[in-house]
Scaffold this active site. Structure first.
Site, PDB file in Angstrom:
ATOM      1  NE  ARG A   1      -3.465  -2.314   2.854  1.00 17.63           N
ATOM      2  CZ  ARG A   1      -3.141  -3.438   3.481  1.00 17.63           C
ATOM      3  NH1 ARG A   1      -1.929  -3.570   4.019  1.00 17.63           N
ATOM      4  NH2 ARG A   1      -4.007  -4.431   3.593  1.00 17.63           N
TER       5      ARG A   1
ATOM      6  NE  ARG B   1      -3.226  -3.627  -1.403  1.00 17.20           N
ATOM      7  CZ  ARG B   1      -2.634  -4.360  -0.471  1.00 17.20           C
ATOM      8  NH1 ARG B   1      -1.321  -4.436  -0.428  1.00 17.20           N
ATOM      9  NH2 ARG B   1      -3.344  -5.040   0.414  1.00 17.20           N
TER      10      ARG B   1
END
Length: 355
Positions: A200, A304
């Site tokens: 993240r 991601r």
């Protein structure tokens, strides 16, 4: 942020969460903002005691907030408010818990946007090319020795004056060129690491240099709830990180004031002024790189998603991807299998003769 007469209670609740729940600093900050906004609204309506707030009041607050916020944001706000009133009831601040039956808005399960593997490769290639085209050998800002060339036969005063006027812009240009190169090296390392590990953006900006283990090619990541995990990365990310740490980072570190330099001494990634890079800058780096590469606009979170999807497409086990991403629930990771199925359908339609 507006202050309220309930700020002391909010502070106590946030301190309780920090000590007992291990929530991240970002989550605590968001909860504090959510609670302050909620209780400020009730204060404007004349509420002076938490006991005056009812379930209907909270539902009314949700209706107002939902006009301007997505369901995902409303879900977080509701969790914060429900947790606060449960804590207030348990600690004797209220005689009832008005939020006990407050429902969390359901969040629609949407497929995350992802890049194709070729688009991801194009994104990283453009970032690598930017490093090559902006390459500049930094000499630490050293100036050429005065008193050479035509100035050698003149007086010392004139010689010094000539050098000062002619070399100051040159030194400034060198510093600017070195900074541009350093930022290109940093950006390439950020993109490589985000894609290689699926971390993240909050995890990225909080990383320290010591979190990298080059010998094993792994990073130590501190995720939600301060849970730590170890994630591997590949050779391209290693090269980009080494270039940044050896060449680029020292350049940006020199721009920092002593106070900033002290705070960011261990930070892996630095901003233009030498401090620890923040999430806004990291997001801007990804958006700008996508534009320059001519691929769909993406956020760090979409990168991601892309990393997770490409790992599954490559045959990775679902639980391995769960561990890599730091998901507490396998259900969260399973979203990426849906993306892979959609991609499979598209490929099937394009490639199979009887599709």
């Amino acid at each position: 942020m507006s202050s309220t007469q309930f700020d002391g209670d909010i502070d106590s609740f946030v301190s309780y969460l920090k000590s007992n729940r291990g929530l991240s600093a970002n989550t605590l900050k968001a909860y504090r903002a959510d609670l302050t906004a909620c209780l400020h609204l009730f204060e404007l309506r004349g509420v002076t005691d938490l006991n005056e707030i009812t379930l209907d009041d909270l539902r009314s607050w949700m209706a107002v907030e939902s006009r301007d916020h997505a369901r995902s944001s409303m879900a977080r706000k509701t969790v914060a408010v429900r947790g606060f009133f449960a804590w207030a009831y348990e600690h004797g601040l209220t005689t009832t818990d008005p939020a006990a039956t407050l429902m969390t808005p359901s969040i629609p399960s949407t497929l995350p946007a992802v890049l194709t593997e070729s688009q991801a490769e194009q994104l990283l290639d453009v970032a690598e090319h930017a490093v090559a085209t902006n390459q500049y050998k930094d000499d630490g800002g050293a100036a050429a020795a005065p008193g050479s060339g035509k100035a050698a036969g003149k007086t010392a005063d004139k010689s010094a004056d000539t050098v000062n006027r002619s070399e100051a812009p040159a030194r400034a240009d060198k510093r600017d060129n070195a900074r541009v190169t350093a930022e290109s090296q940093r950006n390439a390392a950020i993109l490589e690491l985000l894609y290689a590990t699926g971390i993240r953006v909050a995890e990225l900006v909080s990383m320290d240099i010591a979190d990298i283990d080059f010998s094993n090619r792994t990073i130590k990541v501190t995720g939600k709830g301060n849970k730590q995990r170890v994630v591997p990365f590949g050779l391209p990310a290693q090269r980009a990180l080494e270039t940044w740490l050896e060449q680029g980072r020292p350049v940006l570190a020199r721009t920092a004031t002593d106070a900033v330099k002290s705070r960011a001494a261990n930070a892996l990634f630095l901003g233009a002024r030498g401090g620890r890079i923040d999430q806004r800058i990291a997001r801007d780096i990804v958006h700008r790189a996508a534009r320059e590469a001519g691929v769909p606009d993406i956020s760090p979170h979409a990168l991601r998603h892309s990393a997770a999807t490409h790992m599954l497409d490559g045959g990775a086990d679902l639980r391995e991807v769960q561990e890599m991403l730091g998901h507490s629930s396998l259900k969260t990771t399973q979203r990426y299998t849906h993306v892979s199925i959609e991609q499979l359908k598209n490929r099937y339609g394009q490639a199979f003769p009887r599709a």
